[in-house]
Design a protein around this motif. Structure first.
Motif, PDB file in Angstrom:
ATOM      1  N   ASN A 119      33.197  37.917  20.562  1.00 42.34           N
ATOM      2  CA  ASN A 119      34.342  37.368  19.827  1.00 42.34           C
ATOM      3  C   ASN A 119      33.972  36.038  19.202  1.00 42.34           C
ATOM      4  O   ASN A 119      33.284  35.228  19.817  1.00 42.34           O
ATOM      5  CB  ASN A 119      35.572  37.209  20.730  1.00 42.34           C
ATOM      6  N   CYS A 170      38.474  38.607  28.166  1.00 43.68           N
ATOM      7  CA  CYS A 170      39.056  38.082  26.924  1.00 43.68           C
ATOM      8  C   CYS A 170      40.576  38.191  26.996  1.00 43.68           C
ATOM      9  O   CYS A 170      41.115  39.143  27.563  1.00 43.68           O
ATOM     10  CB  CYS A 170      38.540  38.878  25.732  1.00 43.68           C
ATOM     11  N   ILE A 171      41.239  37.237  26.403  1.00 43.98           N
ATOM     12  CA  ILE A 171      42.705  37.213  26.385  1.00 43.98           C
ATOM     13  C   ILE A 171      43.267  38.481  25.740  1.00 43.98           C
ATOM     14  O   ILE A 171      44.360  38.930  26.060  1.00 43.98           O
ATOM     15  CB  ILE A 171      43.203  35.943  25.640  1.00 43.98           C
ATOM     16  N   PHE A 208      38.548  32.661  25.701  1.00 41.20           N
ATOM     17  CA  PHE A 208      38.554  31.742  24.557  1.00 41.20           C
ATOM     18  C   PHE A 208      38.291  30.296  24.954  1.00 41.20           C
ATOM     19  O   PHE A 208      37.938  29.472  24.117  1.00 41.20           O
ATOM     20  CB  PHE A 208      39.866  31.862  23.770  1.00 41.20           C
ATOM     21  N   ARG A 254      42.499  27.614  19.733  1.00 41.22           N
ATOM     22  CA  ARG A 254      43.316  28.823  19.858  1.00 41.22           C
ATOM     23  C   ARG A 254      44.756  28.497  20.237  1.00 41.22           C
ATOM     24  O   ARG A 254      45.672  29.244  19.909  1.00 41.22           O
ATOM     25  CB  ARG A 254      42.685  29.780  20.881  1.00 41.22           C
TER      26      ARG A 254
HETATM   27 MO   LIG Z   1      38.883  36.133  23.502  1.00 45.84          MO
END
Ligand SMILES: [Mo]
Ligand SMILES: Nc1nc2c(c(=O)[nH]1)N[C@H]1C(S)=C(S)[C@@H](COP(=O)(O)O)O[C@H]1N2
Length: 500
Positions: free
Chosen positions: A321, A374-375, A462, A488
């Motif tokens: 990402n 990851c979110i 992130f 973010r």
């Molecule tokens: Mo992410």
């Protein structure tokens, strides 16, 4: 039937918690769909292996043969079914956790009162006879026959009783348990718990199946509420009376009118809150974060990571990402092996330093095999080698008022500004918080943050800044750029502390 079962009635607290539950369940279902849309693929196991999903809600092809980032995976969700709609994962998560807080609180009040008032007898089966009776009743319905009152063991139809029991005492706890199993902080601290559910991706898939079960229940339940009754009155009149006034003998017109108004009101609340949060994303983020932040902070700082996956767990494809830097300065480093690279560490420290890559590699090295979450929902396992952030902190000696670390990158964020993220100094001192210069035994590749990237194993992906340029110690992140704690947080409304 215990003599008082029939006299239980529908007390006012039961009617109130029922409607509060409707409102917050709606928030959670809608925001859950929003979250799913940001990585619309479901997997089994510990990691998300591209191409091996068992269910997907996208036509996009996940490309592993080129630089493909998961932000490209995000689907737009319709605000008709998602809260708040669009591709707002950050706001969707705020709604989800905000909704969860009140849903849990309301559920707790409901269950406690259910137990102390004896109302639980309505739901909890006390006789195995309920199963054959439920089966017989099912046959009645399937063959389009009216329900048989003789099969009732309490005030409810046996099928209905079993369904209510399952939703309150099995499905709701199941959703809570599978939610917790998706938290990197819980996973870092209690890896066995996540494995109990078959791994992070299995937990996510099961949580989704729980959502499907809830939706199925809601459809059948409301369907029956409209049509079914066993007292000669139309279902809608009888049941609406019970859930509004606690009785169905009088006030039939008002009961129907009130239920319909309540439904319209709740739908209007979803529409207005979705619209408002899309229109004023930062305000929505800040408002909801007042409620959820204390829990997030507690979880993030208290849980330390004890992960140690096995070499055979390492993902053969580690998902990517974020786009890499394109500045001439960075590209030159890529070309010449980062010989002029310096990691600048300053701010509220006694001894600011500027370290070359060789100086960093000369420090004590730590290796760890950990899961990256990851979110958006995917996870991959990798082996990282690098230097403990706590060793760096010991070297620079933070001043007493230094509370946060700001990690700045060579790359740009979604707004075209410098990518940066902040973490609390307690989290920075965790035993698995490292600056990695190696991945899977090789020098850190470009895609994963060469020459140096942060690893914080109790938080979401992130926060782990790649292509790190500098670290600054500050007292508060309120004065850093827009004051929200990271790129973010500013561009996509993610929370500053993300242990889940
Ligand atoms: Mo992410
Ligand atoms: N500089 C920078 N760091 C970043 C990002 C980014 O866009 N820019 N993306 C973050 C996100 S959302 C994730 S999930 C991880 C992904 O790390 P990976 O590409 O090594 O899997 O990096 C994080 N670090």
């Amino acid at each position: 039937m215990p003599f008082f079962l029939a006299d239980l009635g529908f007390p006012v607290w039961l009617r109130a918690t029922h409607w509060i539950n409707v409102l917050f369940m709606g928030f959670m279902i809608r925001s859950g769909i929003q979250i799913l849309a940001s990585y619309p693929r479901l997997h089994w196991g510990k990691t998300a292996r591209p191409g091996l999903e068992w269910l997907k809600f996208t036509r996009r092809k996940f490309r592993t043969d080129e630089y493909y980032i998961t932000l490209e995976e995000e689907e737009n969700a319709s605000p008709v079914i998602a809260q708040p709609g669009g591709n707002s994962l950050g706001l969707g998560r705020h709604w989800h956790f905000f909704g969860a807080m009140f849903w849990l609180l309301n559920g707790l009040v409901y269950v406690v009162l259910l137990c102390v008032t004896g109302q639980y007898l309505r739901l909890v089966p006390s006789n195995w006879q309920i199963f054959p009776n439920a089966w017989q009743q099912m046959v009645q319905y399937m063959t389009f026959h009216p329900p048989m009152k003789s099969l009732y063991l309490g005030p409810y139809d046996p099928l209905q009783q079993l369904a209510y029991f399952a939703v309150v005492f099995l499905l709701a706890p199941f959703q809570i348990a599978t939610a917790a199993a998706q938290s990197p902080a819980v996973e870092a601290r209690f890896p066995w718990y996540v494995n109990l559910w078959g791994g992070r991706q299995s937990a996510r898939s099961l949580h989704f199946l729980g959502l499907v079960a809830f939706i199925g229940f809601i459809i059948v339940h409301t369907g029956f509420v409209f049509i079914a009754s066993d007292n000669g009155l139309p279902g809608l009149v009888s049941n609406f009376g019970d859930i509004i006034f606690g009785q169905h003998d009088t006030l039939h017109g008002p009961a129907v009118a009130i239920v319909l108004s309540m439904i319209i009101l709740i739908l209007a609340i979803y529409a207005v809150t979705s619209w408002l949060s899309q229109r004023f994303p930062t305000e929505a983020q800040k408002t909801m974060s007042v409620f959820i932040r204390p829990w997030m902070v507690l979880l993030a700082r208290r849980s330390t990571s004890k992960q140690e996956y096995k070499p055979e767990d390492i993902s053969d494809y580690f998902i990517i990402n974020g786009f890499p830097p394109d500045s001439p300065e960075y590209l030159k480093g890529l070309w010449d092996g980062f010989k002029d690279y310096r990691l600048e560490i300053g701010g509220l420290v006694e001894r600011p330093v500027s370290l070359t890559l060789d100086e960093i590699k000369a420090m004590r090295k730590q290796e760890q095999i950990t899961k990256h979450n990851c979110i958006q929902g995917w996870s991959s396992i990798g082996q990282w080698g690098g230097v403990l952030v706590s060793d760096i902190l010991d070297m620079v000696k933070p001043l007493p008022n230094a509370k946060y670390l700001v990690f700045r990158s060579y790359s740009k964020d979604n707004a075209g500004k410098e990518y940066f993220e902040t973490i609390h100094i307690d989290v920075a001192r965790h035993p698995q918080t490292i600056l990695a210069y190696e991945m899977n035994g090789q020098p850190l590749p470009l895609a994963h943050g060469a020459p140096l990237r942060l690893r914080v194993e109790v938080l979401l992906g992130f926060k782990m800044v790649k292509w790190v340029r500098s670290i600054e110690l500050v007292e508060t992140y309120a004065t850093v750029r827009d004051g929200l704690g990271g790129s973010r947080e500013e561009n996509k409304q993610y929370e500053q502390a993300v242990p889940i």
